[in-house]
Motif scaffolding. Structure first.
Motif, PDB file in Angstrom:
ATOM      1  N   LEU A 175       0.820  -1.205   0.000  1.00 43.76           N
ATOM      2  CA  LEU A 175       0.000   0.000   0.000  1.00 43.76           C
ATOM      3  C   LEU A 175       0.858   1.261   0.000  1.00 43.76           C
ATOM      4  O   LEU A 175       0.572   2.229  -0.722  1.00 43.76           O
ATOM      5  N   GLU A 176       1.936   1.254   0.780  1.00 48.55           N
ATOM      6  CA  GLU A 176       2.815   2.430   0.822  1.00 48.55           C
ATOM      7  C   GLU A 176       3.512   2.638  -0.511  1.00 48.55           C
ATOM      8  O   GLU A 176       3.753   3.774  -0.933  1.00 48.55           O
ATOM      9  N   ASP A 181       3.989   6.658   1.464  1.00 53.82           N
ATOM     10  CA  ASP A 181       4.076   6.397   2.907  1.00 53.82           C
ATOM     11  C   ASP A 181       3.131   7.275   3.721  1.00 53.82           C
ATOM     12  O   ASP A 181       2.514   6.821   4.690  1.00 53.82           O
ATOM     13  N   GLU A 182       3.013   8.549   3.329  1.00 53.87           N
ATOM     14  CA  GLU A 182       2.233   9.499   4.125  1.00 53.87           C
ATOM     15  C   GLU A 182       0.734   9.288   3.987  1.00 53.87           C
ATOM     16  O   GLU A 182      -0.047   9.833   4.778  1.00 53.87           O
ATOM     17  N   GLN A 183       0.326   8.514   2.987  1.00 54.77           N
ATOM     18  CA  GLN A 183      -1.103   8.333   2.713  1.00 54.77           C
ATOM     19  C   GLN A 183      -1.666   7.062   3.322  1.00 54.77           C
ATOM     20  O   GLN A 183      -2.859   6.795   3.194  1.00 54.77           O
ATOM     21  N   VAL A 184      -0.830   6.266   3.948  1.00 56.12           N
ATOM     22  CA  VAL A 184      -1.269   4.986   4.520  1.00 56.12           C
ATOM     23  C   VAL A 184      -1.193   5.073   6.044  1.00 56.12           C
ATOM     24  O   VAL A 184      -0.162   5.430   6.600  1.00 56.12           O
ATOM     25  N   ARG A 197      -5.987   2.328   6.211  1.00 52.41           N
ATOM     26  CA  ARG A 197      -6.667   3.276   5.324  1.00 52.41           C
ATOM     27  C   ARG A 197      -5.618   3.918   4.436  1.00 52.41           C
ATOM     28  O   ARG A 197      -4.615   4.451   4.930  1.00 52.41           O
ATOM     29  N   SER A 198      -5.860   3.863   3.131  1.00 52.87           N
ATOM     30  CA  SER A 198      -4.950   4.468   2.155  1.00 52.87           C
ATOM     31  C   SER A 198      -5.735   5.497   1.347  1.00 52.87           C
ATOM     32  O   SER A 198      -6.803   5.190   0.805  1.00 52.87           O
ATOM     33  N   ILE A 199      -5.217   6.711   1.264  1.00 56.36           N
ATOM     34  CA  ILE A 199      -5.911   7.796   0.565  1.00 56.36           C
ATOM     35  C   ILE A 199      -5.221   8.107  -0.751  1.00 56.36           C
ATOM     36  O   ILE A 199      -3.998   8.259  -0.804  1.00 56.36           O
ATOM     37  N   LYS A 200      -6.017   8.208  -1.811  1.00 59.09           N
ATOM     38  CA  LYS A 200      -5.487   8.547  -3.132  1.00 59.09           C
ATOM     39  C   LYS A 200      -5.206  10.039  -3.193  1.00 59.09           C
ATOM     40  O   LYS A 200      -6.070  10.867  -2.875  1.00 59.09           O
TER      41      LYS A 200
END
Length: 202
Positions: A175-176, A181-184, A197-200
Motif C-alpha cells: 500500500l505504501e 508512505d504518508e497516505q497509509v 486506510r490508504s488515501i489517493k
C-alpha cells in the motif's frame, strides 16, 4: 471437491442458515450458506473493519469481495444519501447479499458478480472496502490492492483489514508503494487484525 469461498460457482450443497448481528448499532438479519465466506456468523476481521471504517453519509462506496453482505450493508446504513456497490466472484454470495439487502429494507445498494474489479470498469468511488480473500494467495491480494487505486476518486480511501500472520506487514508495504508512505495509516488493530486506510492523492 475443490470448492472454496472464492469459487465462481460453489458446488457445496446448499445449507442456508439465518442469524442476527448488531453492527455499528444497526440490528441486521443475515442469511448465509455453504460455499461462502464465514457461513456461521460475521467473522472477526470484518467486525474490526466495520468498527473502524469511516463512511460519509453521501459516499459512493464499493465493497469488493462482499460475501453475503455484512460490510457493504453496514456501509449502506452509514451512507443513507450515498450508494454501495457490492461485488464478489462467488455467485452464491452475491445472491445472498441481494437477499439480505432486501430482507433488511436496504435499497441504496447494487450487486454484481465480478472477478476483482471487472464489473465496475470505468467507475470511481469515494470509499473502497475490502476484507481480502487471503486463501486466494498473496498475488491476488496484492493485485486487489494495486488495482483499487484506479477505482478511487481523488481523495478517496481504500480500507483493508488483514491479519498480521496472514500478511499484514507485506500488505502495508504494498500500500505504501502504491499510495505513498504518508497516505497509509493503521487506524485499528484487534487480536492480530490490522485495518489500513490508504488515501489517493488529490
Amino acid at each position: 471437491m475443490n470448492d472454496h469461498y472464492y469459487s465462481n460457482k460453489p458446488q457445496s450443497e446448499s445449507r442456508r442458515r439465518t442469524f442476527e448481528a448488531t453492527l455499528r448499532g444497526f440490528a441486521l438479519r443475515f442469511t448465509s450458506d455453504a460455499g461462502v465466506f464465514s457461513r456461521d456468523g460475521v467473522d472477526y476481521g470484518s467486525r474490526v473493519l466495520i468498527k473502524e471504517m469511516e463512511i460519509p453519509s453521501d459516499a459512493r462506496v464499493l465493497d469488493i469481495g462482499c460475501g453475503y453482505g455484512p460490510i457493504g450493508l453496514t456501509a449502506a446504513r452509514l451512507a443513507p444519501q450515498g450508494h454501495v456497490t457490492m461485488i464478489d466472484i462467488n455467485e452464491r454470495a452475491v445472491e445472498l447479499a441481494a437477499h439480505n439487502a432486501s430482507s433488511n429494507g436496504i435499497r441504496n445498494v447494487s450487486f454484481a458478480v465480478s472477478d476483482l474489479f471487472t464489473a465496475v470498469e470505468g467507475q470511481r468511488f469515494d470509499v473502497i472496502l475490502a476484507n481480502p480473500p487471503i486463501r486466494a494467495g498473496k498475488a491476488v491480494v496484492h493485485r486487489l490492492l494495486s488495482e483499487a487505486y484506479e477505482f478511487l476518486r481523488p481523495g478517496g480511501s481504500l480500507w483493508v483489514v488483514i491479519q498480521n500472520k496472514q500478511g499484514a506487514p507485506s500488505a502495508r508495504a504494498k500500500l505504501e508503494e502504491i499510495y505513498g508512505d504518508e497516505q497509509v495509516r493503521e487506524l485499528g488493530k484487534d487480536k492480530g487484525y490490522r485495518v489500513y486506510r490508504s488515501i489517493k492523492n488529490i
